[in-house]
Design a protein around this motif. Structure first.
Motif, mmCIF file in Angstrom:
data_model
loop_
_atom_site.group_PDB
_atom_site.id
_atom_site.type_symbol
_atom_site.label_atom_id
_atom_site.label_comp_id
_atom_site.label_asym_id
_atom_site.label_seq_id
_atom_site.Cartn_x
_atom_site.Cartn_y
_atom_site.Cartn_z
ATOM 1 N N GLU A 235 0.833 -1.202 0.000
ATOM 2 C CA GLU A 235 0.000 0.000 0.000
ATOM 3 C C GLU A 235 0.870 1.255 0.000
ATOM 4 O OE1 GLU A 235 -3.797 1.813 2.559
ATOM 5 O OE2 GLU A 235 -2.365 0.470 3.540
ATOM 6 N N VAL A 236 1.958 1.236 0.779
ATOM 7 C CA VAL A 236 2.892 2.365 0.810
ATOM 8 C C VAL A 236 3.537 2.538 -0.564
ATOM 9 C CG1 VAL A 236 5.017 3.270 1.807
ATOM 10 C CG2 VAL A 236 3.348 2.144 3.281
ATOM 11 N N VAL A 237 3.988 1.439 -1.159
ATOM 12 C CA VAL A 237 4.604 1.487 -2.494
ATOM 13 C C VAL A 237 3.635 2.090 -3.507
ATOM 14 C CG1 VAL A 237 5.464 0.080 -4.404
ATOM 15 C CG2 VAL A 237 6.203 -0.416 -2.060
ATOM 16 N N ALA A 238 2.375 1.673 -3.448
ATOM 17 C CA ALA A 238 1.369 2.190 -4.385
ATOM 18 C C ALA A 238 1.201 3.694 -4.237
ATOM 19 C CB ALA A 238 0.032 1.485 -4.156
ATOM 20 N N LYS A 239 1.286 4.189 -3.004
ATOM 21 C CA LYS A 239 1.177 5.632 -2.764
ATOM 22 C C LYS A 239 2.410 6.360 -3.296
ATOM 23 C CE LYS A 239 -2.694 5.975 -0.290
ATOM 24 N NZ LYS A 239 -3.826 6.852 -0.666
ATOM 25 N N VAL A 240 3.584 5.806 -2.998
ATOM 26 C CA VAL A 240 4.859 6.453 -3.345
ATOM 27 C C VAL A 240 5.030 6.591 -4.849
ATOM 28 C CG1 VAL A 240 7.364 6.091 -3.331
ATOM 29 C CG2 VAL A 240 6.067 5.872 -1.201
ATOM 30 N N ILE A 241 4.654 5.556 -5.602
ATOM 31 C CA ILE A 241 4.887 5.617 -7.055
ATOM 32 C C ILE A 241 3.946 6.600 -7.746
ATOM 33 C CG2 ILE A 241 5.858 3.298 -7.154
ATOM 34 C CD1 ILE A 241 3.207 2.306 -8.300
ATOM 35 N N GLU A 242 2.954 7.107 -7.021
ATOM 36 C CA GLU A 242 2.117 8.158 -7.592
ATOM 37 C C GLU A 242 2.918 9.443 -7.822
ATOM 38 O OE1 GLU A 242 -1.282 8.714 -5.105
ATOM 39 O OE2 GLU A 242 -2.111 6.721 -5.507
ATOM 40 N N PHE A 243 4.056 9.554 -7.160
ATOM 41 C CA PHE A 243 4.963 10.685 -7.386
ATOM 42 C C PHE A 243 5.574 10.629 -8.780
ATOM 43 C CE2 PHE A 243 9.525 12.111 -6.912
ATOM 44 C CZ PHE A 243 9.268 13.464 -6.938
ATOM 45 N N ARG A 244 5.580 9.449 -9.372
ATOM 46 C CA ARG A 244 6.162 9.207 -10.707
ATOM 47 C C ARG A 244 7.652 9.568 -10.767
ATOM 48 N NH1 ARG A 244 4.531 12.681 -13.891
ATOM 49 N NH2 ARG A 244 3.309 13.978 -12.479
ATOM 50 N N PRO A 245 8.448 9.009 -9.855
ATOM 51 C CA PRO A 245 9.879 9.324 -9.882
ATOM 52 C C PRO A 245 10.556 8.785 -11.135
ATOM 53 C CG PRO A 245 9.447 7.493 -8.385
ATOM 54 C CD PRO A 245 8.111 8.041 -8.799
ATOM 55 N N THR A 246 11.505 9.556 -11.635
ATOM 56 C CA THR A 246 12.327 9.088 -12.750
ATOM 57 C C THR A 246 13.600 8.427 -12.234
ATOM 58 O OG1 THR A 246 13.427 11.246 -12.918
ATOM 59 C CG2 THR A 246 11.457 10.891 -14.275
ATOM 60 N N ILE B 234 15.231 -0.323 1.657
ATOM 61 C CA ILE B 234 15.785 -0.229 0.305
ATOM 62 C C ILE B 234 15.123 -1.265 -0.605
ATOM 63 C CG2 ILE B 234 17.855 -0.564 -1.102
ATOM 64 C CD1 ILE B 234 19.472 0.619 1.226
ATOM 65 N N ASP B 235 15.046 -2.501 -0.116
ATOM 66 C CA ASP B 235 14.451 -3.575 -0.912
ATOM 67 C C ASP B 235 12.928 -3.475 -0.937
ATOM 68 O OD1 ASP B 235 17.101 -4.332 -0.848
ATOM 69 O OD2 ASP B 235 16.719 -6.414 -0.314
ATOM 70 N N GLN B 236 12.339 -3.329 0.243
ATOM 71 C CA GLN B 236 10.888 -3.382 0.363
ATOM 72 C C GLN B 236 10.205 -2.215 -0.361
ATOM 73 O OE1 GLN B 236 8.934 -5.768 2.026
ATOM 74 N NE2 GLN B 236 10.750 -7.003 2.422
ATOM 75 N N ILE B 237 10.747 -1.026 -0.216
ATOM 76 C CA ILE B 237 10.151 0.147 -0.859
ATOM 77 C C ILE B 237 10.880 0.490 -2.166
ATOM 78 C CG2 ILE B 237 9.502 2.576 -0.611
ATOM 79 C CD1 ILE B 237 8.017 0.786 1.321
ATOM 80 N N GLY B 238 12.212 0.556 -2.097
ATOM 81 C CA GLY B 238 12.995 0.978 -3.257
ATOM 82 C C GLY B 238 12.931 0.011 -4.429
ATOM 83 N N PHE B 239 13.278 -1.257 -4.193
ATOM 84 C CA PHE B 239 13.282 -2.244 -5.277
ATOM 85 C C PHE B 239 11.894 -2.417 -5.866
ATOM 86 C CE2 PHE B 239 17.284 -5.053 -4.447
ATOM 87 C CZ PHE B 239 18.080 -3.928 -4.483
ATOM 88 N N GLN B 240 10.895 -2.539 -4.987
ATOM 89 C CA GLN B 240 9.549 -2.799 -5.493
ATOM 90 C C GLN B 240 9.014 -1.603 -6.281
ATOM 91 O OE1 GLN B 240 7.133 -5.862 -3.383
ATOM 92 N NE2 GLN B 240 7.851 -4.778 -1.554
ATOM 93 N N SER B 241 9.290 -0.394 -5.805
ATOM 94 C CA SER B 241 8.845 0.801 -6.533
ATOM 95 C C SER B 241 9.544 0.898 -7.878
ATOM 96 C CB SER B 241 9.130 2.064 -5.711
ATOM 97 O OG SER B 241 8.387 2.075 -4.513
ATOM 98 N N ALA B 242 10.868 0.721 -7.881
ATOM 99 C CA ALA B 242 11.644 0.831 -9.121
ATOM 100 C C ALA B 242 11.202 -0.205 -10.142
ATOM 101 C CB ALA B 242 13.131 0.684 -8.811
ATOM 102 N N SER B 243 10.912 -1.412 -9.674
ATOM 103 C CA SER B 243 10.507 -2.483 -10.578
ATOM 104 C C SER B 243 9.159 -2.181 -11.224
ATOM 105 C CB SER B 243 10.428 -3.805 -9.800
ATOM 106 O OG SER B 243 9.989 -4.850 -10.633
ATOM 107 N N ILE B 244 8.210 -1.724 -10.423
ATOM 108 C CA ILE B 244 6.887 -1.388 -10.961
ATOM 109 C C ILE B 244 6.994 -0.276 -12.003
ATOM 110 C CG2 ILE B 244 4.644 -0.373 -10.373
ATOM 111 C CD1 ILE B 244 4.896 -1.802 -7.637
#
Length: 234
Positions: free
Chosen positions: A33-44, A77-87
């Motif tokens: 759920e946190v990852v889904a919120k964070v990727i709404e920022f649309r980081p490059t 790093i893995d839980q938020i970073g890797f999963q966000s970057a992969s999506i």
């Protein structure tokens, strides 16, 4: 006309390795759920709190993760970073931290303060608390607490006032604080090296104690726009 600038979102986190219960099915769903919120920022680009010299290791692990050959570990790093970057389909992440070595540890400075300047100790730490991840609090709710600007300002004030520890001939607080500022300035400088385009949107996942000071460095540099993490965690 206002000039366009890169945008940075500093996401204050906690050290997940200290919470083994995060491996449960319920908590893993909350992290998603946190990852889904964070990727709404649309980081490059996604930067993380790992020392820069380990950047190759970081991305070797990330590549293995994308291939299904690396089980993510219990850390942010893995839980938020890797999963966000992969999506988001990112090819890599960026390690921007630095450690070095302080002349005294934080605990040593605090102990000296307790023993030698008890009134100052009371003043500096008055009202300071660390939010806790309790059983009736979701991971998303916890992230909201850790990114609350009022609480972060109190933490920043505490660190700044550590410069007052000691006297005219013995600047005890600076034995640790000079390292703290050096570390965060280096992190700031490494983040600026990722700003190669006005369209860059950089997500930086870092321990929440760093949030206020790094955000202030970024603001005062006028190199970028600052995104409000609560705007995405709400």
């Amino acid at each position: 006309m206002k000039k366009s600038k890169p945008t940075v979102l500093v996401l204050g986190s906690f050290h997940m390795s200290e919470h083994k219960e995060l491996l449960s099915e319920k908590r893993q769903a909350e992290i998603e759920e946190v990852v889904a919120k964070v990727i709404e920022f649309r980081p490059t680009k996604i930067a993380v709190e790992m020392t820069a010299e380990k950047n190759d290791l970081l991305n070797q692990q990330y590549r293995e993760f994308k291939l299904g050959r690396f089980s993510i570990e219990l850390n942010e790093i893995d839980q938020i970073g890797f999963q966000s970057a992969s999506i988001l389909g990112h090819d890599k992440l960026y390690a921007v931290d630095w450690m070095g070595k302080s002349r005294m540890g934080y605990g040593e400075v605090e102990q000296w303060l307790k023993e030698n300047q008890p009134e100052l100790h009371k003043e500096i730490y008055e009202g300071i608390f660390l939010p806790e991840l309790t059983s009736n609090k979701s991971v998303l709710e916890y992230y909201r607490e850790l990114n609350d600007p009022v609480w972060l300002a109190k933490v920043h004030k505490m660190y700044l006032n550590m410069a007052r520890i000691g006297d005219f001939s013995n600047y005890i607080g600076m034995n640790w604080l000079s390292w703290w500022y050096e570390r965060n300035l280096i992190i700031f400088s490494n983040l600026t090296r990722l700003m190669n385009s006005d369209s860059d949107r950089i997500l930086f996942i870092v321990g929440c104690s760093h949030s206020a000071i790094i955000t202030k460095f970024l603001e005062e540099s006028e190199m970028c726009e600052i995104a409000d993490p609560l705007g995405y965690l709400s």
